[in-house]
Design an enzyme around this catalytic site. Structure first.
Site, PDB file in Angstrom:
ATOM      1  N   TYR A  93     -59.506  57.117  -8.305  1.00 35.90           N
ATOM      2  CA  TYR A  93     -60.333  57.213  -7.087  1.00 35.90           C
ATOM      3  C   TYR A  93     -61.498  56.236  -7.042  1.00 35.90           C
ATOM      4  O   TYR A  93     -61.628  55.484  -6.068  1.00 35.90           O
ATOM      5  CB  TYR A  93     -60.859  58.644  -6.910  1.00 35.90           C
TER       6      TYR A  93
ATOM      7  N   LYS B 135     -62.855  49.120  -4.482  1.00 38.91           N
ATOM      8  CA  LYS B 135     -62.217  47.849  -4.123  1.00 38.91           C
ATOM      9  C   LYS B 135     -61.854  47.837  -2.626  1.00 38.91           C
ATOM     10  O   LYS B 135     -61.907  46.786  -1.985  1.00 38.91           O
ATOM     11  CB  LYS B 135     -60.976  47.601  -4.986  1.00 38.91           C
TER      12      LYS B 135
HETATM   13  P1  NDP Z   1     -62.699  42.937 -18.164  1.00 38.78           P
HETATM   14  O1  NDP Z   1     -62.919  44.391 -18.413  1.00 38.78           O
HETATM   15  O2  NDP Z   1     -61.940  42.148 -19.167  1.00 38.78           O
HETATM   16  O3  NDP Z   1     -64.116  42.207 -17.907  1.00 38.78           O
HETATM   17  C1  NDP Z   1     -65.033  42.770 -17.009  1.00 38.78           C
HETATM   18  C2  NDP Z   1     -66.236  41.876 -16.900  1.00 38.78           C
HETATM   19  O4  NDP Z   1     -67.161  42.508 -16.001  1.00 38.78           O
HETATM   20  C3  NDP Z   1     -66.970  41.685 -18.237  1.00 38.78           C
HETATM   21  O5  NDP Z   1     -67.459  40.374 -18.335  1.00 38.78           O
HETATM   22  C4  NDP Z   1     -68.113  42.672 -18.106  1.00 38.78           C
HETATM   23  O6  NDP Z   1     -69.247  42.370 -18.897  1.00 38.78           O
HETATM   24  C5  NDP Z   1     -68.441  42.509 -16.634  1.00 38.78           C
HETATM   25  N1  NDP Z   1     -69.323  43.567 -16.171  1.00 38.78           N
HETATM   26  C6  NDP Z   1     -69.097  44.910 -16.172  1.00 38.78           C
HETATM   27  N2  NDP Z   1     -70.195  45.549 -15.725  1.00 38.78           N
HETATM   28  C7  NDP Z   1     -71.119  44.587 -15.439  1.00 38.78           C
HETATM   29  C8  NDP Z   1     -72.453  44.599 -14.952  1.00 38.78           C
HETATM   30  N3  NDP Z   1     -73.075  45.738 -14.674  1.00 38.78           N
HETATM   31  N4  NDP Z   1     -73.105  43.419 -14.762  1.00 38.78           N
HETATM   32  C9  NDP Z   1     -72.491  42.252 -15.051  1.00 38.78           C
HETATM   33  N5  NDP Z   1     -71.241  42.159 -15.538  1.00 38.78           N
HETATM   34  C10 NDP Z   1     -70.574  43.328 -15.724  1.00 38.78           C
HETATM   35  O7  NDP Z   1     -61.991  42.858 -16.753  1.00 38.78           O
HETATM   36  P2  NDP Z   1     -61.089  41.710 -16.075  1.00 38.78           P
HETATM   37  O8  NDP Z   1     -61.520  40.382 -16.536  1.00 38.78           O
HETATM   38  O9  NDP Z   1     -59.685  42.121 -16.175  1.00 38.78           O
HETATM   39  O10 NDP Z   1     -61.507  41.940 -14.539  1.00 38.78           O
HETATM   40  C11 NDP Z   1     -62.180  40.975 -13.769  1.00 38.78           C
HETATM   41  C12 NDP Z   1     -62.071  41.414 -12.311  1.00 38.78           C
HETATM   42  O11 NDP Z   1     -60.682  41.458 -11.924  1.00 38.78           O
HETATM   43  C13 NDP Z   1     -62.622  42.812 -12.044  1.00 38.78           C
HETATM   44  O12 NDP Z   1     -63.312  42.828 -10.814  1.00 38.78           O
HETATM   45  C14 NDP Z   1     -61.368  43.677 -11.962  1.00 38.78           C
HETATM   46  O13 NDP Z   1     -61.565  44.834 -11.187  1.00 38.78           O
HETATM   47  C15 NDP Z   1     -60.385  42.705 -11.319  1.00 38.78           C
HETATM   48  N6  NDP Z   1     -58.978  43.044 -11.530  1.00 38.78           N
HETATM   49  C16 NDP Z   1     -58.428  42.952 -12.794  1.00 38.78           C
HETATM   50  C17 NDP Z   1     -57.074  43.249 -12.965  1.00 38.78           C
HETATM   51  C18 NDP Z   1     -56.411  43.131 -14.297  1.00 38.78           C
HETATM   52  O14 NDP Z   1     -55.164  43.346 -14.383  1.00 38.78           O
HETATM   53  N7  NDP Z   1     -57.131  42.781 -15.380  1.00 38.78           N
HETATM   54  C19 NDP Z   1     -56.214  43.671 -11.842  1.00 38.78           C
HETATM   55  C20 NDP Z   1     -56.910  43.730 -10.575  1.00 38.78           C
HETATM   56  C21 NDP Z   1     -58.223  43.418 -10.444  1.00 38.78           C
HETATM   57  P3  NDP Z   1     -69.493  43.076 -20.358  1.00 38.78           P
HETATM   58  O15 NDP Z   1     -68.686  42.276 -21.341  1.00 38.78           O
HETATM   59  O16 NDP Z   1     -70.966  42.966 -20.561  1.00 38.78           O
HETATM   60  O17 NDP Z   1     -69.020  44.494 -20.252  1.00 38.78           O
END
Ligand code: NDP
Length: 235
Positions: free
Chosen positions: A154, A160
């Site tokens: 949810y 998104k």
């Molecule tokens: P990861 O979990 O590998 O990385 C997430 C990133 O977001 C990290 O750099 C993390 O930083 C950062 N982040 C989280 N909270 C904050 C915050 N409060 N302020 C700044 N940075 C923050 O995820 P992905 O690389 O896979 O995902 C990247 C994007 O792609 C996201 O928006 C995700 O929803 C989207 N996505 C990913 C998919 C997938 O299959 N992987 C599929 C569909 C969408 P930290 O290291 O400090 O936690």
């Protein structure tokens, strides 16, 4: 071009930062943890000196964003592209009866309010210049689409979906300034969030997104929600 990437320390954010640097762009590489950011970016900064600038910024912390923008304004820096990439996936497959509403708040705080805060404060740096290809990319997900509303995840799906709506609103608001806005589904990719079983790689997705930014991939001008290949997604 100069490109702002949030969540640049790992996953897709790091791949976007790497691909941008390979193509000769400058990157303002933002992350909330300065140590993780430095560690994640070090090889890139060594390989592409002067192209990748780490900036400590938490997308849930308004004052950290304001101070990053203030520093950039003082040094008369501008940007051409904003990539809102930071995201969290919480409360996976929890039924509504067991949902932790605090986690819903936290997810919206990162996935929706984060991009809203970033655009609010970085927009003057983007729109103060006469450029041809100003672009805002909000990294979304097919999970935010009606067609994928399977009754689960949810907070993630709702945040998104709202991000897609925000992208649509921004598109209209910024159209006259010549700034393009897209919500982009990156595919299911191998990152900490996507897991090892994911079929795609962040590198392939980053290549597609950079092609869209550089105008190398044709994208219909009236579509906001697309995948990393530039194809229209169902809202
Ligand atoms: P990861 O979990 O590998 O990385 C997430 C990133 O977001 C990290 O750099 C993390 O930083 C950062 N982040 C989280 N909270 C904050 C915050 N409060 N302020 C700044 N940075 C923050 O995820 P992905 O690389 O896979 O995902 C990247 C994007 O792609 C996201 O928006 C995700 O929803 C989207 N996505 C990913 C998919 C997938 O299959 N992987 C599929 C569909 C969408 P930290 O290291 O400090 O936690």
């Amino acid at each position: 071009m100069k490109i702002l990437v949030t969540g640049a320390n790992r996953g897709l954010g790091l791949a976007l930062t790497t691909e941008s640097a390979i193509r000769g762009h400058k990157v303002v590489a933002a992350g909330r943890n300065s140590i993780a950011l430095r560690d994640g970016l070090k090889p890139l900064m060594d390989k592409y000196p002067g192209q990748v600038k780490p900036v400590t910024l938490d997308v849930t912390n308004e004052s950290s964003i304001q101070s990053a923008v203030k520093t950039m304004k003082e040094t008369e820096q501008t940007i051409d592209v904003i990539i809102n990439n930071s995201g969290v996936l919480t409360e996976r497959e929890k039924d509504i009866e067991h949902l932790n509403i605090d986690e819903v708040h936290r997810t919206f705080d990162v996935n929706l309010y984060g991009p809203m805060r970033i655009v609010k404060y970085f927009l003057p740096l983007l729109s103060n210049q006469s450029f041809q290809r100003g672009t805002i990319i909000n990294i979304s997900s097919e999970a935010g689409s009606y067609v994928n509303a399977y009754g689960g995840d949810y907070p993630y799906a709702l945040s998104k979906h709202a991000l897609n709506m925000f992208s649509q609103q921004l598109r209209h608001y910024l159209k006259e300034r010549g700034i393009r806005v897209f919500a982009v589904h990156p595919g299911w990719i191998k990152t900490d969030m996507g897991g090892e079983q994911a079929p795609g790689t962040p590198e392939e997705t980053a290549t597609g997104i950079l092609d869209i930014i550089e105008g190398k991939r044709a994208v219909s001008s009236d579509v906001t929600f697309i995948n990393f290949r530039g194809e229209a997604m169902q809202p």
